[in-house]
Design an enzyme around this catalytic site. Structure first.
Site, short mmCIF file in Angstrom:
data_model
loop_
_atom_site.label_atom_id
_atom_site.label_comp_id
_atom_site.label_asym_id
_atom_site.label_seq_id
_atom_site.Cartn_x
_atom_site.Cartn_y
_atom_site.Cartn_z
N LEU A 1 0.87 -1.18 0.00
CA LEU A 1 0.00 0.00 0.00
C LEU A 1 0.90 1.23 0.00
CD1 LEU A 1 -2.57 1.69 0.39
CD2 LEU A 1 -2.45 1.15 2.84
N CYS A 2 0.75 2.04 -1.01
CA CYS A 2 1.64 3.20 -1.13
C CYS A 2 0.91 4.34 -1.81
CB CYS A 2 2.87 2.81 -1.96
SG CYS A 2 4.06 4.16 -2.13
N SER B 1 -2.37 12.09 3.22
CA SER B 1 -3.37 12.66 4.14
C SER B 1 -4.60 13.20 3.43
CB SER B 1 -2.74 13.77 5.01
OG SER B 1 -1.60 13.26 5.66
N LYS B 2 -4.92 12.65 2.27
CA LYS B 2 -6.13 13.05 1.55
C LYS B 2 -7.17 11.94 1.55
CE LYS B 2 -3.43 15.86 -1.75
NZ LYS B 2 -3.83 17.20 -1.26
N ARG B 3 -7.00 10.97 2.45
CA ARG B 3 -7.93 9.85 2.58
C ARG B 3 -8.02 9.01 1.32
NH1 ARG B 3 -8.24 9.58 7.88
NH2 ARG B 3 -9.91 8.02 7.61
N LEU C 1 5.96 -10.42 3.30
CA LEU C 1 7.13 -9.78 2.69
C LEU C 1 7.13 -8.27 2.86
CD1 LEU C 1 6.95 -11.91 -0.54
CD2 LEU C 1 8.44 -12.28 1.45
S1 MYA Z 1 1.83 -1.67 5.18
C1 MYA Z 1 2.82 -0.49 4.31
C2 MYA Z 1 2.12 0.80 4.21
N1 MYA Z 1 2.83 1.72 3.38
C3 MYA Z 1 3.67 2.67 3.81
O1 MYA Z 1 3.88 2.82 5.01
C4 MYA Z 1 4.37 3.48 2.74
C5 MYA Z 1 4.49 4.93 3.08
N2 MYA Z 1 3.19 5.50 3.43
C6 MYA Z 1 2.18 5.73 2.55
O2 MYA Z 1 2.27 5.45 1.35
C7 MYA Z 1 0.90 6.32 3.11
O3 MYA Z 1 1.18 6.94 4.33
C8 MYA Z 1 -0.21 5.25 3.32
C9 MYA Z 1 -1.42 5.90 4.00
C10 MYA Z 1 -0.66 4.72 1.95
C11 MYA Z 1 0.25 4.11 4.20
N3 MYA Z 1 -2.41 0.16 6.73
O4 MYA Z 1 -4.92 8.26 2.73
P1 MYA Z 1 -4.82 8.64 4.16
C12 MYA Z 1 -5.05 4.47 7.59
C13 MYA Z 1 -3.74 0.34 6.87
O5 MYA Z 1 -5.26 10.03 4.49
P2 MYA Z 1 -1.96 8.45 3.91
C14 MYA Z 1 0.90 -2.42 3.92
O6 MYA Z 1 1.17 -2.27 2.77
C15 MYA Z 1 -5.04 5.46 8.72
O7 MYA Z 1 -5.11 4.79 9.97
N4 MYA Z 1 -4.30 1.54 7.09
O8 MYA Z 1 -3.35 8.38 4.73
C16 MYA Z 1 -0.29 -3.26 4.35
C17 MYA Z 1 -6.29 6.25 8.41
O9 MYA Z 1 -7.45 5.51 8.76
P3 MYA Z 1 -8.19 5.84 10.16
C18 MYA Z 1 -3.47 2.60 7.17
O10 MYA Z 1 -0.88 8.59 4.91
C19 MYA Z 1 -1.55 -2.49 4.04
C20 MYA Z 1 -6.28 6.31 6.88
O11 MYA Z 1 -5.43 5.20 6.45
C21 MYA Z 1 -2.09 2.49 7.02
O12 MYA Z 1 -2.02 9.43 2.81
C22 MYA Z 1 -2.78 -3.12 4.61
C23 MYA Z 1 -5.64 7.60 6.39
O13 MYA Z 1 -5.67 7.58 5.01
C24 MYA Z 1 -1.57 1.19 6.82
N5 MYA Z 1 -0.25 0.97 6.68
O14 MYA Z 1 -1.84 7.00 3.26
C25 MYA Z 1 -4.02 -2.35 4.26
N6 MYA Z 1 -1.54 3.71 7.14
O15 MYA Z 1 -8.71 7.25 10.06
C26 MYA Z 1 -5.27 -2.90 4.90
C27 MYA Z 1 -2.54 4.55 7.34
O16 MYA Z 1 -9.31 4.83 10.30
C28 MYA Z 1 -5.76 -4.13 4.20
N7 MYA Z 1 -3.71 3.90 7.37
O17 MYA Z 1 -7.16 5.70 11.23
C29 MYA Z 1 -7.10 -4.59 4.77
C30 MYA Z 1 -7.62 -5.87 4.11
C31 MYA Z 1 -8.22 -5.56 2.76
C32 MYA Z 1 -8.65 -6.81 2.00
C33 MYA Z 1 -9.89 -7.52 2.62
C34 MYA Z 1 -10.40 -8.71 1.80
C35 MYA Z 1 -11.34 -9.43 2.43
#
Ligand code: MYA
Length: 434
Positions: A184-185, A192-194, A434
């Protein structure tokens, strides 16, 4: 510290070892540490506007033993799964990424190289190779539709990414079809734009379309609710470089030459019959691994196809070794690690930290300590700078003795739509993502 840390890239700040103790260099009582510990301890009380709406264990239910273990929501009929993608902000569009296309793979590689996970101090950033990405995303039965990108409509630039791959994961005695969600990236300029919640909902929808209702994932951030929280440990192989780039520091009362001596390893593995895994070993390794993983509460249910994909050595991606008894030719032990370099941000001399990550290890005859020491020896021979391992499975039994030092990052494991009554100990977890 950025709130997006997934902890490992070079998260250690472990002191180089003094001869007697593993000591953490960063003073535990520094203001920064106290503030972070406080924030961490408060995160269970934080609002999660998105995660509170999802079928995941909620903090408010922690310790409520009346709730049954298992799926939180039942599957819905496939005809009721939303057929069209979620809406993105109007400037952006969905794209399905074909990693077999060299151009697309390069775009994904570059997005992650420049925007993916960094350590707490923004000194290192994961640099997954293209071969690694193809391997990670093309296991048996993978769905191309689960490799999801977002492009800017104007210039078609790739600005966000999320992936799933299918896996059978056993939780106690249930084998559950799941998606493993990773990569997830969101581009640094679009944070921070959700956007992340939309990406997560879209991957969920596409997983549902394949009649799969559970998922497993890890993150460096605390979300509702970890099934366990693990720690990375780091074993210096090239201490001078690690110190030069700020990955580790010279321990108290240590000189560089004493440090180099401390981490020195023999030239070749000690165990008779220790050799690289080959295709013909897949059945024996599968038996060994299945039997070993059966002791953990949560672990993958690997068959021979999975073992061939995930564990057969692939240059610069995954290394696997086994012990074949010189007498009986029985395969008795197995160890493996994957290659995940990190970019070193802002160092004049070095740009890449070559890291090996412990993957699956099984010992039945060779003591695990000796087996892992042999793994360190071959990793050193292959020019890795550091060998990383989580405190999962039986890893704690060798970490201190083999001179691993604790890192400062944590890795939280999660299940989606599957409630666990209690958190697990890292040693009860048999899953490495991974
Ligand atoms: S973990 C690796 C994650 N990637 C990074 O850390 C790379 C650098 N960071 C970024 O690219 C961004 O900061 C990311 C967030 C994309 C992480 N897992 O868009 P926003 C929640 C889950 O404004 P941004 C990996 O890849 C956060 O609590 N949620 O934020 C596994 C908030 O929600 P809430 C996360 O910083 C991923 C909301 O997002 C994570 O621009 C598993 C804010 O959104 C995170 N790592 O973007 C994903 N970070 O208000 C879940 C932040 O509720 C999979 N947030 O607290 C779920 C299962 C889906 C499949 C189901 C099938 C049945």
């Amino acid at each position: 510290m950025g709130d997006n840390n997934n902890s490992p890239p070079g998260s250690p700040k472990e002191a180089d070892h003094d001869s007697d103790a593993n000591q953490i260099v960063k003073d535990d009582s520094s203001l920064e540490t106290i503030v972070r510990k406080f924030q961490d301890s408060m995160s269970v009380g934080k609002r999660h506007a998105f995660w509170e709406t999802q079928p995941v264990g909620q903090f408010k239910d922690l310790g409520d033993v009346s709730l049954a273990e298992g799926p939180i929501e039942p599957p819905t009929p496939l005809s009721e799964v939303k057929q069209e993608p979620y809406n993105l902000p109007t400037q952006y569009e969905w794209t399905t990424c074909d990693l077999d296309s060299e151009d697309t793979c390069t775009e994904v590689y570059n997005l992650l190289k420049n925007n993916y996970v960094e350590d707490d101090e923004n000194m290192f950033r994961f640099n997954y190779s293209k071969e690694f990405l193809r391997w990670a995303l093309h296991p048996p039965g993978y769905f191309r539709s689960w490799h999801i990108g977002v492009r800017a409509k104007t210039n078609k630039k790739l600005v966000a990414f999320i992936t799933g791959v299918p896996a059978r994961i056993r939780v106690r005695d249930e084998i559950v079809k799941m998606a493993e969600i990773n990569f997830l990236c969101v581009h640094k300029k679009l944070r921070s734009k959700r956007l992340a919640p939309v990406m997560i909902k879209e991957v969920t929808r596409r997983v549902h379309l394949e009649n799969i209702w559970q998922a497993a994932y890890t993150a460096g951030v605390v979300l509702p609710t970890p099934i366990t929280t693990c720690q990375y440990w780091h074993r210096s192989l090239n201490p001078k470089k690690l110190i030069d780039v700020g990955f580790s520091r010279l321990g108290a009362r240590m000189t560089m030459s004493r440090t180099i001596k401390l981490y020195k390893l023999p030239d070749s593995p000690a165990t008779p019959g220790f050799r690289k895994m080959e295709l013909r070993d897949v059945p024996a390794v599968t038996r060994l691994l299945r039997n070993y993983l059966s002791q953990f509460v949560v672990a993958p249910d690997f068959d021979e196809n999975d073992v061939e994909h995930w564990l057969l050595p692939e240059e610069n991606v995954v290394d696997s070794y086994l012990v074949e008894s010189p007498e009986t030719h029985e395969v008795t032990d197995f160890c493996s690690f994957y290659t995940l370099p990190s970019s070193i941000l802002g160092n004049q001399t070095y740009s890449i930290l070559k890291a090996a990550y412990s993957y699956y290890n099984v010992s039945t005859k060779t003591p695990l300590l000796q087996l892992m020491n042999d793994a360190l020896i071959v990793a050193k021979k292959k020019d890795f700078d550091v060998f990383n391992a989580l405190d999962v499975m039986q890893n704690e039994s060798f970490l201190k003795e083999l001179k691993f030092g604790p890192g400062d990052g944590q890795l939280h494991y999660y299940l989606y739509n599957y409630r666990m009554r209690n958190a697990l100990k890292p040693s009860e977890l048999g899953l490495v993502l991974l």
